[in-house]
Design an enzyme around this catalytic site. Structure first.
Site, PDB file in Angstrom:
ATOM      1  N   THR A   1       0.947  -1.512   0.225  1.00  0.00           N
ATOM      2  CA  THR A   1       0.063   0.071   0.167  1.00  0.00           C
ATOM      3  C   THR A   1       0.913   1.152   0.075  1.00  0.00           C
ATOM      4  O   THR A   1       1.967   1.286   0.453  1.00  0.00           O
ATOM      5  CB  THR A   1      -1.110   0.223   1.221  1.00  0.00           C
ATOM      6  OG1 THR A   1      -1.924   1.287   0.934  1.00  0.00           O
ATOM      7  CG2 THR A   1      -0.143   0.271   2.619  1.00  0.00           C
TER       8      THR A   1
ATOM      9  N   GLN B   1      -0.817   4.937   6.949  1.00  0.00           N
ATOM     10  CA  GLN B   1      -0.424   3.994   5.709  1.00  0.00           C
ATOM     11  C   GLN B   1       0.673   3.022   6.115  1.00  0.00           C
ATOM     12  O   GLN B   1       0.694   2.051   5.781  1.00  0.00           O
ATOM     13  CB  GLN B   1      -0.313   4.652   4.585  1.00  0.00           C
ATOM     14  CG  GLN B   1      -1.644   5.210   3.963  1.00  0.00           C
ATOM     15  CD  GLN B   1      -2.581   4.187   3.495  1.00  0.00           C
ATOM     16  OE1 GLN B   1      -3.757   4.234   4.387  1.00  0.00           O
ATOM     17  NE2 GLN B   1      -2.338   3.072   2.766  1.00  0.00           N
TER      18      GLN B   1
ATOM     19  N   HIS C   1       0.413  -0.229   8.009  1.00  0.00           N
ATOM     20  CA  HIS C   1      -0.080  -1.721   7.295  1.00  0.00           C
ATOM     21  C   HIS C   1       0.885  -2.699   7.018  1.00  0.00           C
ATOM     22  O   HIS C   1       1.014  -3.767   7.519  1.00  0.00           O
ATOM     23  CB  HIS C   1      -0.491  -1.245   5.833  1.00  0.00           C
ATOM     24  CG  HIS C   1      -2.004  -0.898   5.619  1.00  0.00           C
ATOM     25  ND1 HIS C   1      -3.018  -1.667   5.938  1.00  0.00           N
ATOM     26  CD2 HIS C   1      -2.546   0.372   5.417  1.00  0.00           C
ATOM     27  CE1 HIS C   1      -4.157  -1.118   5.406  1.00  0.00           C
ATOM     28  NE2 HIS C   1      -3.887   0.293   5.404  1.00  0.00           N
TER      29      HIS C   1
ATOM     30  N   GLU D   1      -1.429   5.169  -5.436  1.00  0.00           N
ATOM     31  CA  GLU D   1      -2.735   4.200  -4.865  1.00  0.00           C
ATOM     32  C   GLU D   1      -3.422   5.581  -4.205  1.00  0.00           C
ATOM     33  O   GLU D   1      -4.855   5.466  -4.731  1.00  0.00           O
ATOM     34  CB  GLU D   1      -2.382   3.246  -3.870  1.00  0.00           C
ATOM     35  CG  GLU D   1      -3.509   2.377  -3.357  1.00  0.00           C
ATOM     36  CD  GLU D   1      -3.343   1.322  -2.277  1.00  0.00           C
ATOM     37  OE1 GLU D   1      -4.042   0.608  -2.069  1.00  0.00           O
ATOM     38  OE2 GLU D   1      -2.092   1.594  -1.692  1.00  0.00           O
ATOM     39  N   HIS D   2      -3.204   5.926  -3.126  1.00  0.00           N
ATOM     40  CA  HIS D   2      -3.829   7.068  -2.525  1.00  0.00           C
ATOM     41  C   HIS D   2      -3.115   8.265  -2.660  1.00  0.00           C
ATOM     42  O   HIS D   2      -2.201   8.493  -2.067  1.00  0.00           O
ATOM     43  CB  HIS D   2      -3.992   6.892  -0.956  1.00  0.00           C
ATOM     44  CG  HIS D   2      -4.631   5.425  -0.550  1.00  0.00           C
ATOM     45  ND1 HIS D   2      -3.867   4.298  -0.365  1.00  0.00           N
ATOM     46  CD2 HIS D   2      -5.803   4.892  -0.681  1.00  0.00           C
ATOM     47  CE1 HIS D   2      -4.497   3.199  -0.083  1.00  0.00           C
ATOM     48  NE2 HIS D   2      -5.710   3.368  -0.179  1.00  0.00           N
TER      49      HIS D   2
ATOM     50  N   ASP E   1     -10.741   4.224   3.534  1.00  0.00           N
ATOM     51  CA  ASP E   1     -10.498   3.020   3.482  1.00  0.00           C
ATOM     52  C   ASP E   1     -11.835   2.074   4.234  1.00  0.00           C
ATOM     53  O   ASP E   1     -12.033   1.081   4.185  1.00  0.00           O
ATOM     54  CB  ASP E   1      -9.432   2.776   4.728  1.00  0.00           C
ATOM     55  CG  ASP E   1      -7.895   2.985   4.058  1.00  0.00           C
ATOM     56  OD1 ASP E   1      -7.938   2.790   3.010  1.00  0.00           O
ATOM     57  OD2 ASP E   1      -7.199   3.029   4.939  1.00  0.00           O
TER      58      ASP E   1
ATOM     59  N   GLU F   1      -6.070  -7.116 -46.996  1.00  0.00           N
ATOM     60  CA  GLU F   1      -5.546  -7.855 -46.389  1.00  0.00           C
ATOM     61  C   GLU F   1      -5.099  -9.291 -46.687  1.00  0.00           C
ATOM     62  O   GLU F   1      -4.639 -10.064 -45.792  1.00  0.00           O
ATOM     63  CB  GLU F   1      -6.380  -7.718 -44.890  1.00  0.00           C
ATOM     64  CG  GLU F   1      -6.373  -6.546 -44.083  1.00  0.00           C
ATOM     65  CD  GLU F   1      -7.287  -6.522 -42.904  1.00  0.00           C
ATOM     66  OE1 GLU F   1      -7.687  -7.497 -42.634  1.00  0.00           O
ATOM     67  OE2 GLU F   1      -7.226  -5.584 -42.233  1.00  0.00           O
TER      68      GLU F   1
ATOM     69  N   HIS G   1     -13.084 -13.644 -46.276  1.00  0.00           N
ATOM     70  CA  HIS G   1     -13.616 -12.841 -45.599  1.00  0.00           C
ATOM     71  C   HIS G   1     -14.906 -12.255 -46.701  1.00  0.00           C
ATOM     72  O   HIS G   1     -16.079 -11.957 -46.370  1.00  0.00           O
ATOM     73  CB  HIS G   1     -13.067 -11.781 -44.768  1.00  0.00           C
ATOM     74  CG  HIS G   1     -12.198 -12.158 -43.797  1.00  0.00           C
ATOM     75  ND1 HIS G   1     -11.187 -13.409 -43.824  1.00  0.00           N
ATOM     76  CD2 HIS G   1     -12.190 -11.975 -42.534  1.00  0.00           C
ATOM     77  CE1 HIS G   1     -10.988 -13.627 -42.586  1.00  0.00           C
ATOM     78  NE2 HIS G   1     -11.549 -12.734 -41.739  1.00  0.00           N
TER      79      HIS G   1
END
Length: 440
Positions: free
Chosen positions: A240, A262, A265, A332-333, A366, A420, A425
């Protein structure tokens, strides 16, 4: 306790060169692949027996069955502390409000008269949601994974969380109680790579799933990488991280508290302050020591996290450079603690989630902001989003053309097919019109 990176005085480099100057935890998923490969293969061939044996090795408890009995889930809910129940129920309520608004609706576009393309949104049939259970207990992660899956309309929702020796081999009772509050009755006492493999391959107790989501340690991330393709995954979550963009108007008490929040964690958690105020940097450093002394998890998590190479105070010349730095970091944050924080937040391009001003800390997100806390880490916010209802949906195009609408465009299809060197096709269309291209 926390290092400094001084980027003042020089023109900031661009792109990767700037990213290389910024702190980041080492998270080598590739190296972990060889550790998890035999675990996943064992689960593939031996099913639940392998999950049980690997659980005994890593979690120190021997199980008879990996499926958590329904009565254990109900009992956990009955014994849940009333205050915790109320907090979880409010977290669920707010998350449902936000995620319900993310639902996608079927839309039909008329391309030409008689020719339409409809995009239909279909939920995956079955998901496996992983909830960590290592250093901390994360009932909030149950909420953040289950709510968007349910709001997307997923029919089969299974939760896995590591067995806990202190609770007779069951996942933590608060995790079980959160499952009960959300109406989830399919829960497995399985953790690590073996849980991901269980979801991917299925066992005699757990049918296979289509998608696995949820954070975990490096071995969970490695198993996701190894099994991606057989299953869909949300992301390979790393440690984190929080970045705070702040100026002289920020309160160093708030900034220090949020960095510590943080860091608690994990010793690999990243805490980064980006500021153009040397005074704020010094005041924040001064605040860290007494706040750390007053909390838990100091020597095993907070101090190594703040002292690690992944954490730093980054000094910049001005707010414009600060924005360049946080966009390069792609946190992340990301907290914005500046004058006119809402306007500054609108200028940010890369972040998993943005928290505006002094009264929107990451801790709110959170648990009870209504936003999702399963977010991209390791700089992946420059290309990936957090978990949402859309994570559990697939868009399917439905093409519906009449004979006349097909005739009108056949010459273009044939031309492109021949360009192509794929003449069959074009022939697939010409066969419908007597092998002649309709005249325009």
């Amino acid at each position: 306790m926390i290092s400094r990176i001084d980027l003042r005085g020089d023109v900031l480099p661009e792109g990767g060169a700037l990213r290389d100057l910024l702190p980041r935890a080492e998270f080598d998923v590739e190296a972990a692949l060889e550790t998890v490969r035999p675990i996943c293969e064992d689960v593939r061939h031996r099913g639940s027996a392998a999950v049980i044996e690997w659980g005994e090795k890593f979690d120190g408890v021997r199980l008879e069955s990996i499926r958590v009995p329904a009565e254990a889930i109900a009992e956990a809910a009955e014994n849940l502390d009333p205050d915790v129940r109320a907090a979880l129920e409010e977290s669920i309520r707010r998350a449902r409000l936000v995620h319900r608004e993310q639902r996608r609706t079927t839309h039909t576009t008329q391309v030409v008269p008689g020719g339409t393309v409809t995009e239909k949104w279909v939920p995956v049939e079955r998901v496996g949601l992983y909830v960590p259970g290592g250093r901390s207990v994360y009932p909030s992660s149950v909420v953040m994974n289950v709510v968007p899956a349910q709001e997307a309309g997923v029919e089969g929702v299974a939760v896995a969380s590591p067995p806990q020796k202190d609770f007779g081999g069951l996942p933590h009772p608060t995790i079980l109680a959160a499952c009960a509050l959300l109406g989830v009755d399919e829960v497995y006492a399985a953790g690590g790579a073996q849980a991901v493999a269980m979801f991917a391959y299925g066992t005699d107790e757990c049918p296979p799933v289509n998608l696995v989501t949820g954070p975990g340690n490096i071995y969970v991330a490695a198993a996701k990488r190894l099994l991606k393709g057989r299953i869909g995954i949300d992301a390979e979550a790393g440690p984190t991280e929080i970045a705070i963009l702040a100026d002289s108007t920020a309160d160093p008490v708030h900034v220090a508290a949020d960095l510590i929040s943080q860091a608690e964690h994990d010793p690999m958690a990243a805490a980064v302050l980006v500021t153009d105020s040397a005074e704020l940097a010094a005041a924040t450093e001064a605040e860290l020591k007494p706040q750390i002394a007053a909390t838990k998890h100091v020597t095993d998590r907070i101090e190594p996290a703040l002292a690690g190479r992944q954490s730093a105070i980054v000094l910049v010349d001005d707010l414009a450079d600060g924005l360049k730095v946080v966009d390069a970091y792609a946190a992340e944050h990301l907290e914005i603690q500046t004058a006119d924080a809402a306007a500054v937040a609108q200028r940010v391009r890369n972040a998993g989630a943005i928290f505006v001003g002094p009264w929107s800390p990451v801790s709110l997100g959170d648990y009870c902001a209504g936003s999702n806390h399963v977010l991209p880490t390791g700089g992946c916010a420059c290309h990936s989003s957090g978990l949402s209802v859309q994570s559990f949906l697939r868009g399917i195009h439905i093409v519906d053309y009449t004979r006349d609408a097909l005739a009108e465009v056949t010459h273009h299809v044939v031309t492109l097919a021949e360009a192509e060197d794929l003449p069959a096709h074009g022939a697939a269309l010409k066969a419908r019109f007597g092998w002649k291209v309709p005249q325009q």
